[in-house]
Design a protein around this motif. Sequence first.
Motif, PDB file in Angstrom:
ATOM      1  N   THR A  77      -5.673 -46.481  33.067  1.00 42.10           N
ATOM      2  CA  THR A  77      -7.066 -46.565  33.517  1.00 42.10           C
ATOM      3  C   THR A  77      -7.905 -45.361  33.099  1.00 42.10           C
ATOM      4  O   THR A  77      -9.128 -45.397  33.236  1.00 42.10           O
ATOM      5  CB  THR A  77      -7.138 -46.724  35.040  1.00 42.10           C
ATOM      6  OG1 THR A  77      -6.461 -45.627  35.661  1.00 42.10           O
ATOM      7  CG2 THR A  77      -6.500 -48.037  35.476  1.00 42.10           C
ATOM      8  N   SER A  78      -7.255 -44.314  32.574  1.00 39.98           N
ATOM      9  CA  SER A  78      -8.014 -43.135  32.143  1.00 39.98           C
ATOM     10  C   SER A  78      -8.511 -43.267  30.699  1.00 39.98           C
ATOM     11  O   SER A  78      -9.235 -42.414  30.214  1.00 39.98           O
ATOM     12  CB  SER A  78      -7.159 -41.871  32.274  1.00 39.98           C
ATOM     13  OG  SER A  78      -6.085 -41.894  31.351  1.00 39.98           O
ATOM     14  N   ILE A  79      -8.089 -44.340  30.020  1.00 35.28           N
ATOM     15  CA  ILE A  79      -8.481 -44.574  28.627  1.00 35.28           C
ATOM     16  C   ILE A  79      -9.255 -45.884  28.555  1.00 35.28           C
ATOM     17  O   ILE A  79      -8.903 -46.873  29.195  1.00 35.28           O
ATOM     18  CB  ILE A  79      -7.240 -44.659  27.706  1.00 35.28           C
ATOM     19  CG1 ILE A  79      -6.427 -43.371  27.760  1.00 35.28           C
ATOM     20  CG2 ILE A  79      -7.642 -44.962  26.275  1.00 35.28           C
ATOM     21  CD1 ILE A  79      -5.117 -43.459  27.005  1.00 35.28           C
ATOM     22  N   SER A  80     -10.297 -45.901  27.729  1.00 33.11           N
ATOM     23  CA  SER A  80     -11.076 -47.113  27.525  1.00 33.11           C
ATOM     24  C   SER A  80     -10.170 -48.240  27.031  1.00 33.11           C
ATOM     25  O   SER A  80      -9.275 -48.011  26.212  1.00 33.11           O
ATOM     26  CB  SER A  80     -12.170 -46.847  26.483  1.00 33.11           C
ATOM     27  OG  SER A  80     -12.724 -48.054  26.037  1.00 33.11           O
ATOM     28  N   ILE A  81     -10.411 -49.450  27.512  1.00 34.35           N
ATOM     29  CA  ILE A  81      -9.617 -50.603  27.070  1.00 34.35           C
ATOM     30  C   ILE A  81      -9.718 -50.793  25.555  1.00 34.35           C
ATOM     31  O   ILE A  81      -8.781 -51.250  24.911  1.00 34.35           O
ATOM     32  CB  ILE A  81     -10.042 -51.884  27.827  1.00 34.35           C
ATOM     33  CG1 ILE A  81      -9.004 -52.992  27.627  1.00 34.35           C
ATOM     34  CG2 ILE A  81     -11.425 -52.334  27.422  1.00 34.35           C
ATOM     35  CD1 ILE A  81      -9.203 -54.183  28.528  1.00 34.35           C
ATOM     36  N   LEU A  82     -10.833 -50.377  24.971  1.00 34.13           N
ATOM     37  CA  LEU A  82     -11.016 -50.502  23.526  1.00 34.13           C
ATOM     38  C   LEU A  82     -10.048 -49.639  22.733  1.00 34.13           C
ATOM     39  O   LEU A  82      -9.750 -49.937  21.577  1.00 34.13           O
ATOM     40  CB  LEU A  82     -12.453 -50.137  23.136  1.00 34.13           C
ATOM     41  CG  LEU A  82     -13.542 -51.046  23.693  1.00 34.13           C
ATOM     42  CD1 LEU A  82     -14.916 -50.478  23.392  1.00 34.13           C
ATOM     43  CD2 LEU A  82     -13.400 -52.448  23.154  1.00 34.13           C
TER      44      LEU A  82
END
Length: 88
Positions: free
Chosen positions: A18-23
């Motif tokens: 959740t700390s990284i963009s899904i992209l």
Amino acid sequence: MLGSGVHIYVSNHKFDDTSISILKQGHSAPKSVTLKYGCWIGANTIILPGVTIGQNSVVGAGSVVTKSIPENAVYAGNPAKIIKQLNR
């Protein structure tokens, strides 16, 4: 039998961190989808990775199949749930 507008997916976006963009998380490893003999998939159904649709089963139009379906069963809805068991 396969209705019009059916979507069958074998991979999905990763969204574990959740700390990284899904992209930026990439895609999950592909998982096969298996359609057994005699199954009937209604129009505009969505089938997600790793699912098996059992022999002679029916999936109602517009359903979202997130888990495998046993043989001789009728499933429908979002997520698809059992409606009835057919005679074997």
